[in-house]
Design a protein around this motif. Sequence first.
Motif, PDB file in Angstrom:
ATOM      1  N   LEU A 128       0.786  -1.215   0.000  1.00  0.00           N
ATOM      2  CA  LEU A 128       0.000   0.000   0.000  1.00  0.00           C
ATOM      3  C   LEU A 128       0.827   1.278   0.000  1.00  0.00           C
ATOM      4  N   SER A 129       2.042   1.229   0.508  1.00  0.00           N
ATOM      5  CA  SER A 129       2.872   2.430   0.500  1.00  0.00           C
ATOM      6  C   SER A 129       4.332   2.047   0.536  1.00  0.00           C
ATOM      7  N   ILE A 130       5.165   2.968   0.104  1.00  0.00           N
ATOM      8  CA  ILE A 130       6.594   2.751   0.187  1.00  0.00           C
ATOM      9  C   ILE A 130       7.072   3.318   1.509  1.00  0.00           C
ATOM     10  N   PRO A 131       7.523   2.508   2.444  1.00  0.00           N
ATOM     11  CA  PRO A 131       7.988   3.050   3.715  1.00  0.00           C
ATOM     12  C   PRO A 131       9.332   3.729   3.542  1.00  0.00           C
ATOM     13  N   GLU A 181      -0.739  -3.541  -7.648  1.00  0.00           N
ATOM     14  CA  GLU A 181      -1.902  -3.904  -8.447  1.00  0.00           C
ATOM     15  C   GLU A 181      -1.502  -4.515  -9.779  1.00  0.00           C
ATOM     16  N   ALA A 182      -0.315  -4.159 -10.261  1.00  0.00           N
ATOM     17  CA  ALA A 182       0.186  -4.706 -11.523  1.00  0.00           C
ATOM     18  C   ALA A 182       0.975  -6.005 -11.307  1.00  0.00           C
ATOM     19  N   LYS A 183       0.859  -6.567 -10.111  1.00  0.00           N
ATOM     20  CA  LYS A 183       1.545  -7.830  -9.767  1.00  0.00           C
ATOM     21  C   LYS A 183       3.062  -7.660  -9.760  1.00  0.00           C
ATOM     22  N   ASP A 184       3.526  -6.468  -9.433  1.00  0.00           N
ATOM     23  CA  ASP A 184       4.964  -6.201  -9.325  1.00  0.00           C
ATOM     24  C   ASP A 184       5.387  -6.092  -7.862  1.00  0.00           C
ATOM     25  N   GLN A 185       4.807  -6.945  -7.017  1.00  0.00           N
ATOM     26  CA  GLN A 185       5.089  -6.874  -5.594  1.00  0.00           C
ATOM     27  C   GLN A 185       6.567  -7.070  -5.278  1.00  0.00           C
ATOM     28  N   ASP A 186       7.247  -7.877  -6.096  1.00  0.00           N
ATOM     29  CA  ASP A 186       8.678  -8.098  -5.856  1.00  0.00           C
ATOM     30  C   ASP A 186       9.477  -6.820  -6.093  1.00  0.00           C
ATOM     31  N   LEU A 231      11.956  -4.120  -3.623  1.00  0.00           N
ATOM     32  CA  LEU A 231      13.244  -3.540  -3.988  1.00  0.00           C
ATOM     33  C   LEU A 231      13.239  -2.021  -3.867  1.00  0.00           C
ATOM     34  N   VAL A 232      12.119  -1.388  -4.188  1.00  0.00           N
ATOM     35  CA  VAL A 232      12.003   0.059  -3.985  1.00  0.00           C
ATOM     36  C   VAL A 232      12.184   0.376  -2.496  1.00  0.00           C
ATOM     37  N   THR A 233      11.551  -0.423  -1.664  1.00  0.00           N
ATOM     38  CA  THR A 233      11.649  -0.242  -0.220  1.00  0.00           C
ATOM     39  C   THR A 233      13.097  -0.344   0.251  1.00  0.00           C
ATOM     40  N   VAL A 234      13.791  -1.371  -0.207  1.00  0.00           N
ATOM     41  CA  VAL A 234      15.182  -1.590   0.202  1.00  0.00           C
ATOM     42  C   VAL A 234      16.072  -0.439  -0.267  1.00  0.00           C
ATOM     43  N   GLY A 235      15.873   0.018  -1.504  1.00  0.00           N
ATOM     44  CA  GLY A 235      16.688   1.102  -2.032  1.00  0.00           C
ATOM     45  C   GLY A 235      16.556   2.373  -1.216  1.00  0.00           C
ATOM     46  N   LYS A 287      12.769 -14.082  -0.314  1.00  0.00           N
ATOM     47  CA  LYS A 287      11.579 -14.665  -0.934  1.00  0.00           C
ATOM     48  C   LYS A 287      11.396 -14.244  -2.393  1.00  0.00           C
ATOM     49  N   LEU A 288      12.317 -13.441  -2.909  1.00  0.00           N
ATOM     50  CA  LEU A 288      12.208 -13.029  -4.304  1.00  0.00           C
ATOM     51  C   LEU A 288      12.334 -14.230  -5.238  1.00  0.00           C
ATOM     52  N   PRO A 289      11.687 -14.200  -6.395  1.00  0.00           N
ATOM     53  CA  PRO A 289      11.845 -15.281  -7.373  1.00  0.00           C
ATOM     54  C   PRO A 289      13.301 -15.406  -7.818  1.00  0.00           C
ATOM     55  N   ASP A 290      13.684 -16.600  -8.212  1.00  0.00           N
ATOM     56  CA  ASP A 290      15.073 -16.849  -8.614  1.00  0.00           C
ATOM     57  C   ASP A 290      15.508 -15.917  -9.746  1.00  0.00           C
ATOM     58  N   LYS A 291      14.597 -15.614 -10.656  1.00  0.00           N
ATOM     59  CA  LYS A 291      14.946 -14.752 -11.779  1.00  0.00           C
ATOM     60  C   LYS A 291      15.400 -13.380 -11.287  1.00  0.00           C
ATOM     61  N   ILE A 292      14.735 -12.849 -10.274  1.00  0.00           N
ATOM     62  CA  ILE A 292      15.114 -11.540  -9.732  1.00  0.00           C
ATOM     63  C   ILE A 292      16.364 -11.661  -8.873  1.00  0.00           C
ATOM     64  N   LYS A 293      16.475 -12.750  -8.123  1.00  0.00           N
ATOM     65  CA  LYS A 293      17.676 -12.955  -7.313  1.00  0.00           C
ATOM     66  C   LYS A 293      18.934 -13.027  -8.183  1.00  0.00           C
ATOM     67  N   ASP A 294      18.784 -13.484  -9.415  1.00  0.00           N
ATOM     68  CA  ASP A 294      19.937 -13.611 -10.322  1.00  0.00           C
ATOM     69  C   ASP A 294      20.375 -12.277 -10.904  1.00  0.00           C
ATOM     70  N   ASP A 295      19.573 -11.241 -10.735  1.00  0.00           N
ATOM     71  CA  ASP A 295      19.953  -9.919 -11.221  1.00  0.00           C
ATOM     72  C   ASP A 295      21.209  -9.452 -10.483  1.00  0.00           C
TER      73      ASP A 295
END
Length: 269
Positions: A42-45, A159-164, A168-172, A212-220
């Motif tokens: 719901l929000s970027i902390p 909402e666009a299913k980009d929860q992962d 990353l926005v939060t971590v940055g 918990k990120l998908p392997d595809k994103i973890k490989d970035d």
Amino acid sequence: MIWKLRPLAGSLAFACLCASAAAEATPLTPEEMAGAARTDGLSIPMPDEFLASLNKLGKIYWSSKMRLPIGTSYTSRPQMALNLGGLIADGYIAIEAQDQQQVKNIGRDVLTLAGALGVSKEVKERAGSITSFAENGQWDQLMEELEATQNEVKQTMAEAKDQDLVALVTVGGWLRGIEVVSGQIAAHYTETGGKLMRQPGIVDFLNQRLDKLPDKIKDDASVKIVRKKMADIQRLIAFPIDKAPTVDEVKELNKLAADTLKDITKKQK
């Protein structure tokens, strides 16, 4: 200092970052962790209150905390998300510095990355207000507008299913806040300031999200860098409640955060 993430609607309770440094820390319960994870869409902390807590330690020259412009032409969506979080944190710093031009410049870069991630509409709708508030020196309203912007961006991503990517926005943004706060405390060290760095609950939550990120994103490449450095950062900010970190430990934390941010701004080969 109470580093406890409560499942608040639209927030991960970054307000807890400004609690008294002498308060007793409380670990997250499984229910609170799950609640925080549910509401994280719901929000970027962002670390706005964390950054503002520095003002309680003395006069801060916020203009000295701004960094050189970072790149915005990335091909990796995870890398875009990490840097978008950092840029929004930069926006809060520019507002604290009351620097009109920097607010506009950062807003432009946020719009560029948001567009690449498919959420530029939400930023564009508020860009005019942000510019107007900056030009008129309406800093309180500008802070609220930036917060509303980041909330809408994150909700649109979810909402666009980009929860992962939301994670990353939060971590940055959190990393940028840690860099600024640890740098100030290291340069003007006190035990009270050092205790501001104690955030075991928050860093544990963020590391769980990264795991918990998908392997595809973890490989970035940028995500690999962040995951490796976040483990080291966790070691430095999970110190005992009755003990302040040494000035050398705060310097080490600052270097880790700064190096991580520099690495994730580099274009991937």
